[in-house]
Write a protein that holds these residues in place. Structure first.
Motif, PDB file in Angstrom:
ATOM      1  N   ASP A 138       0.825  -1.213   0.000  1.00 58.40           N
ATOM      2  CA  ASP A 138       0.000   0.000   0.000  1.00 58.40           C
ATOM      3  C   ASP A 138       0.853   1.255   0.000  1.00 58.40           C
ATOM      4  O   ASP A 138       0.502   2.265  -0.640  1.00 58.40           O
ATOM      5  N   ALA A 139       1.970   1.221   0.709  1.00 55.41           N
ATOM      6  CA  ALA A 139       2.854   2.387   0.754  1.00 55.41           C
ATOM      7  C   ALA A 139       3.453   2.669  -0.618  1.00 55.41           C
ATOM      8  O   ALA A 139       3.601   3.839  -1.013  1.00 55.41           O
ATOM      9  N   ALA A 140       3.785   1.611  -1.351  1.00 48.30           N
ATOM     10  CA  ALA A 140       4.306   1.793  -2.709  1.00 48.30           C
ATOM     11  C   ALA A 140       3.215   2.307  -3.645  1.00 48.30           C
ATOM     12  O   ALA A 140       3.447   3.209  -4.459  1.00 48.30           O
ATOM     13  N   ALA A 141       2.028   1.728  -3.527  1.00 49.82           N
ATOM     14  CA  ALA A 141       0.910   2.159  -4.384  1.00 49.82           C
ATOM     15  C   ALA A 141       0.577   3.621  -4.153  1.00 49.82           C
ATOM     16  O   ALA A 141       0.226   4.348  -5.098  1.00 49.82           O
ATOM     17  N   ALA A 142       0.695   4.070  -2.907  1.00 46.04           N
ATOM     18  CA  ALA A 142       0.400   5.468  -2.593  1.00 46.04           C
ATOM     19  C   ALA A 142       1.363   6.422  -3.288  1.00 46.04           C
ATOM     20  O   ALA A 142       1.034   7.596  -3.505  1.00 46.04           O
ATOM     21  N   ARG A 143       2.535   5.940  -3.662  1.00 47.73           N
ATOM     22  CA  ARG A 143       3.514   6.751  -4.376  1.00 47.73           C
ATOM     23  C   ARG A 143       3.342   6.657  -5.884  1.00 47.73           C
ATOM     24  O   ARG A 143       4.080   7.299  -6.625  1.00 47.73           O
ATOM     25  N   GLY A 144       2.413   5.813  -6.332  1.00 49.08           N
ATOM     26  CA  GLY A 144       2.172   5.676  -7.760  1.00 49.08           C
ATOM     27  C   GLY A 144       2.837   4.475  -8.398  1.00 49.08           C
ATOM     28  O   GLY A 144       2.786   4.321  -9.623  1.00 49.08           O
ATOM     29  N   TRP A 145       3.451   3.621  -7.579  1.00 50.47           N
ATOM     30  CA  TRP A 145       4.027   2.396  -8.126  1.00 50.47           C
ATOM     31  C   TRP A 145       2.923   1.432  -8.540  1.00 50.47           C
ATOM     32  O   TRP A 145       1.830   1.433  -7.973  1.00 50.47           O
ATOM     33  N   GLN A 146       3.219   0.590  -9.515  1.00 48.39           N
ATOM     34  CA  GLN A 146       2.358  -0.547  -9.815  1.00 48.39           C
ATOM     35  C   GLN A 146       2.723  -1.657  -8.829  1.00 48.39           C
ATOM     36  O   GLN A 146       3.907  -1.863  -8.528  1.00 48.39           O
ATOM     37  N   THR A 147       1.737  -2.339  -8.305  1.00 50.99           N
ATOM     38  CA  THR A 147       2.001  -3.256  -7.196  1.00 50.99           C
ATOM     39  C   THR A 147       1.246  -4.576  -7.338  1.00 50.99           C
ATOM     40  O   THR A 147       0.246  -4.668  -8.046  1.00 50.99           O
ATOM     41  N   HIS A 148       1.779  -5.559  -6.614  1.00 53.68           N
ATOM     42  CA  HIS A 148       1.127  -6.869  -6.508  1.00 53.68           C
ATOM     43  C   HIS A 148       1.352  -7.376  -5.091  1.00 53.68           C
ATOM     44  O   HIS A 148       2.502  -7.442  -4.618  1.00 53.68           O
ATOM     45  N   HIS A 149       0.267  -7.739  -4.405  1.00 55.04           N
ATOM     46  CA  HIS A 149       0.383  -8.342  -3.073  1.00 55.04           C
ATOM     47  C   HIS A 149       0.705  -9.814  -3.250  1.00 55.04           C
ATOM     48  O   HIS A 149      -0.130 -10.598  -3.704  1.00 55.04           O
ATOM     49  N   PHE A 150       1.917 -10.197  -2.888  1.00 50.05           N
ATOM     50  CA  PHE A 150       2.402 -11.554  -3.143  1.00 50.05           C
ATOM     51  C   PHE A 150       1.708 -12.569  -2.259  1.00 50.05           C
ATOM     52  O   PHE A 150       1.688 -12.435  -1.030  1.00 50.05           O
ATOM     53  N   ASP A 151       1.153 -13.603  -2.880  1.00 48.90           N
ATOM     54  CA  ASP A 151       0.560 -14.710  -2.134  1.00 48.90           C
ATOM     55  C   ASP A 151       1.007 -16.051  -2.714  1.00 48.90           C
ATOM     56  O   ASP A 151       0.381 -17.078  -2.489  1.00 48.90           O
ATOM     57  N   GLY A 152       2.105 -16.028  -3.447  1.00 50.85           N
ATOM     58  CA  GLY A 152       2.653 -17.234  -4.045  1.00 50.85           C
ATOM     59  C   GLY A 152       3.162 -16.967  -5.446  1.00 50.85           C
ATOM     60  O   GLY A 152       2.724 -16.011  -6.105  1.00 50.85           O
TER      61      GLY A 152
END
Length: 208
Positions: free
Chosen positions: A173-187
């Motif tokens: 969430d902290a990265a997304a708030a800066r405008g990064w594209q993100t993925h919450h890793f679950d495997g």
């Protein structure tokens, strides 16, 4: 999605297993481990390591403060690589597949200096990152904004051109708030699909 110029990996629980509870369960049993973790804030000690404190000295000093658990605490240093094992092979494959495409791969991890040095000798892929942003060296930890800013400044890349994966939601969430594209890793499987969706890899390259 815009074009990805670099892919950013967390390390613990993304590229290597990191389950201290599981390690201690195997060493001293579940009940004794539960007592140990309830009585001693071992993760507070580890945060000092993540912020750059010396590895052996910090662990042994903490052990001296808790003589009833001193032997167990020293294992955090003496058997550390057994806690940080094994590698998550599917994620390592993806890291290498991305680099084969000519896309840089960065590490952004809360990781102590000493532990990172130990892991780098044990896991060859630790030496394959194009850039490393390691909390112990930077003396900043996720999810504080400064460590993300340091990666942006060091790489010279715009936030929207970075794709980041981490197993901890608040870090994502902290990265997304800066405008990064993100993925919450679950495997690795979900991460592989995200890389294909982002057009970083083809399904074949991602081994889907």
């Amino acid at each position: 999605m815009g074009q990805i110029k670099a892919v950013v990996f967390d390390i613990g629980k993304v590229l290597i297993e990191w389950h201290p509870e599981r390690f201690y369960d195997s060493m001293i049993g579940i009940e004794r481990r539960r007592e140990f973790f309830a009585d001693v804030d071992i993760y507070a000690m580890n945060e000092h390591l993540d912020l750059g404190a010396p590895f052996r000295e910090t662990v042994y000093a903490f052990a001296d403060k808790h003589p009833e658990y001193s032997a167990q605490i020293r294992l955090w240093h003496d058997s550390w690589i057994k806690m940080a094992a094994p590698e998550i092979s599917g994620s390592v494959h993806l890291l290498r597949a991305i680099r084969t495409k000519g896309i840089p791969v960065f590490a952004l991890s809360n990781f102590g200096i000493g532990p990172f040095d130990v892991a780098s000798k044990h896991y060859p892929f630790f030496n394959e990152f194009d850039q490393k942003y390691i909390s112990g060296h930077l003396q900043e930890i996720k999810p504080h904004a400064r460590i993300y800013e340091l990666l942006e400044q060091g790489s010279g890349l715009l936030p929207a051109s970075l794709l980041f994966t981490d197993d901890v939601r608040k870090n994502v969430d902290a990265a997304a708030a800066r405008g990064w594209q993100t993925h919450h890793f679950d495997g690795p499987a979900g991460w592989a699909k995200a890389l294909v969706q982002s057009e970083v890899l083809t399904a074949e390259e991602a081994a889907l």
